[in-house]
Motif scaffolding. Structure first.
Motif, PDB file in Angstrom:
ATOM      1  N   GLU A   1      -8.799   6.052  -6.410  1.00 35.56           N
ATOM      2  CA  GLU A   1      -8.046   6.744  -7.583  1.00 35.56           C
ATOM      3  C   GLU A   1      -8.905   7.209  -8.639  1.00 35.56           C
ATOM      4  OE1 GLU A   1      -5.345   3.580  -9.071  1.00 35.56           O
ATOM      5  OE2 GLU A   1      -4.297   3.686  -6.973  1.00 35.56           O
TER       6      GLU A   1
ATOM      7  N   LYS B   1     -11.191  -5.320  -2.618  1.00 31.26           N
ATOM      8  CA  LYS B   1      -9.861  -4.503  -2.669  1.00 31.26           C
ATOM      9  C   LYS B   1      -9.725  -3.927  -3.915  1.00 31.26           C
ATOM     10  CE  LYS B   1      -7.724  -8.267  -0.911  1.00 31.26           C
ATOM     11  NZ  LYS B   1      -6.689  -9.045  -0.359  1.00 31.26           N
TER      12      LYS B   1
ATOM     13  N   LEU C   1       0.796  -1.182  -0.111  1.00 29.90           N
ATOM     14  CA  LEU C   1       0.023   0.035   0.150  1.00 29.90           C
ATOM     15  C   LEU C   1       0.735   1.440  -0.116  1.00 29.90           C
ATOM     16  CD1 LEU C   1      -2.755  -0.950   2.536  1.00 29.90           C
ATOM     17  CD2 LEU C   1      -2.937  -0.968   0.116  1.00 29.90           C
TER      18      LEU C   1
ATOM     19  N   GLU D   1      -4.619   3.267   5.531  1.00 34.91           N
ATOM     20  CA  GLU D   1      -5.357   2.856   4.363  1.00 34.91           C
ATOM     21  C   GLU D   1      -5.779   1.146   4.547  1.00 34.91           C
ATOM     22  OE1 GLU D   1      -5.727   2.436  -0.537  1.00 34.91           O
ATOM     23  OE2 GLU D   1      -3.871   3.422   0.546  1.00 34.91           O
TER      24      GLU D   1
ATOM     25  N   TRP E   1     -12.164  -0.827  -4.258  1.00 29.73           N
ATOM     26  CA  TRP E   1     -11.523   0.113  -3.075  1.00 29.73           C
ATOM     27  C   TRP E   1     -10.358   1.107  -3.851  1.00 29.73           C
ATOM     28  CZ3 TRP E   1     -12.209   2.497   1.414  1.00 29.73           C
ATOM     29  CH2 TRP E   1     -11.293   3.335   1.927  1.00 29.73           C
ATOM     30  N   GLN E   2      -9.400   0.403  -4.640  1.00 27.89           N
ATOM     31  CA  GLN E   2      -8.351   1.163  -5.128  1.00 27.89           C
ATOM     32  C   GLN E   2      -8.620   1.908  -6.420  1.00 27.89           C
ATOM     33  OE1 GLN E   2      -5.611  -2.161  -6.264  1.00 27.89           O
ATOM     34  NE2 GLN E   2      -4.892  -2.115  -4.193  1.00 27.89           N
ATOM     35  N   TYR E   3      -9.667   1.344  -7.071  1.00 24.19           N
ATOM     36  CA  TYR E   3      -9.970   2.398  -8.412  1.00 24.19           C
ATOM     37  C   TYR E   3     -11.091   3.336  -7.755  1.00 24.19           C
ATOM     38  CZ  TYR E   3     -13.899  -0.851  -9.417  1.00 24.19           C
ATOM     39  OH  TYR E   3     -15.242  -1.882  -9.474  1.00 24.19           O
TER      40      TYR E   3
END
Length: 280
Positions: free
Chosen positions: A217, A209, A165, A171, A212-214
């Motif tokens: 972002e 997961k 991460l 996070e 969450w990242q995209y």
């Protein structure tokens, strides 16, 4: 590689081709050596190029205070993560891991064991990192003649996760809470008891997961598999309960994170929820 300054039998300072200072560590690599001597590079465990004065002081303090075997163990763990799972870890993770291993062994020899409050979540949501942690404590136990508890596998996994991460450990807590909230919505909405060891649930967690990242972002470029069969089933209305559950997830995400799921997001979410529902 020539020595510019001997730190101890296991470490020295040199310079790279760009004239940057490097701290080199290896068992007995500097034993009997002096300024400008060459060394056997096959003995090198790790080379650090400190970015700041603070980093330099931290590494030098560790070199002087921590036995060389812990650097070697940390390197084996990092190599395991990188080779087996293609996890790229930074030097800061190596440093933190070395320090943690040394402290853990000292604690256990003193009869002090720490409880890992995130152990269940790590096992459920980060299984590959947890497996590396389990492998690591077996390595430590065999090398250091100790018996570390399973909690330590979780602590090692957290160091690996933090490296993935980008050292943003906060996070990690946010992702854990996000997965728990979404899982609770699915459990309540569908009135099911989820098998958290099942392949379908692990796939769902992996999807969350990535989601969450995209979401963080705001990256909408994601594609996971051929959805033709699932799309047809949804169109025919065979996944109504899963779709309605996905709408609840959408409302939660919108309210909490101010992110609006588009139709593609809803489709992926529905498919994963439907797989969990069908397994019950």
């Amino acid at each position: 590689m020539r020595i510019k300054k001997v730190l101890n039998n296991n470490a020295f300072i040199t310079h790279n081709d760009d004239h940057q200072e490097m701290i080199v560590i290896g068992k007995a690599i500097a034993y009997g050596k002096h300024f400008n001597d060459t060394v056997d590079e096959s003995k090198v465990y790790k080379m650090f190029t400190p970015i700041s004065r603070g980093d330099r002081k931290l590494i030098l303090d560790m070199v002087n205070e921590i036995p060389i075997q812990y650097f070697q163990i940390a390197k084996q763990i990092v190599d395991k993560a990188e080779s087996d799972e293609n996890i790229e870890l930074t030097d800061s993770v190596y440093i933190a891991l070395t320090d943690h291993i040394s402290s853990s062994v000292d604690r256990i020899k003193s009869g002090l064991m720490l409880t890992n409050q995130f152990l269940w979540e790590i096992r459920s949501y980060y299984p590959k990192e947890y497996q590396i942690g389990q492998w690591a404590i077996q390595l430590i136990n065999g090398t250091c003649d100790v018996t570390l508890p399973d909690d330590e596998a979780g602590f090692i996994a957290i160091h690996i996760i933090s490296g993935e991460l980008g050292e943003q450990l906060d996070e990690f807590h946010e992702i854990i809470n996000f997965i728990k909230k979404i899982t609770s919505i699915v459990t309540y909405q569908l009135s099911v008891e989820i098998d958290r060891d099942s392949l379908d649930y692990n796939r769902f967690v992996t999807h969350l997961k990535f989601f969450w990242q995209y979401m963080m972002e705001n990256d909408k470029k994601h594609t996971i598999g051929d959805l033709s069969d699932e799309m047809l089933a949804i169109i025919k209305g065979k996944k109504v309960a899963a779709y309605e559950c996905a709408l609840k997830v959408r409302d939660f995400v919108q309210k909490t994170y101010h992110y609006t799921l588009n139709n593609e997001d809803l489709l992926y979410m529905t498919i994963h929820i439907a797989r969990i529902a069908d397994a019950n």
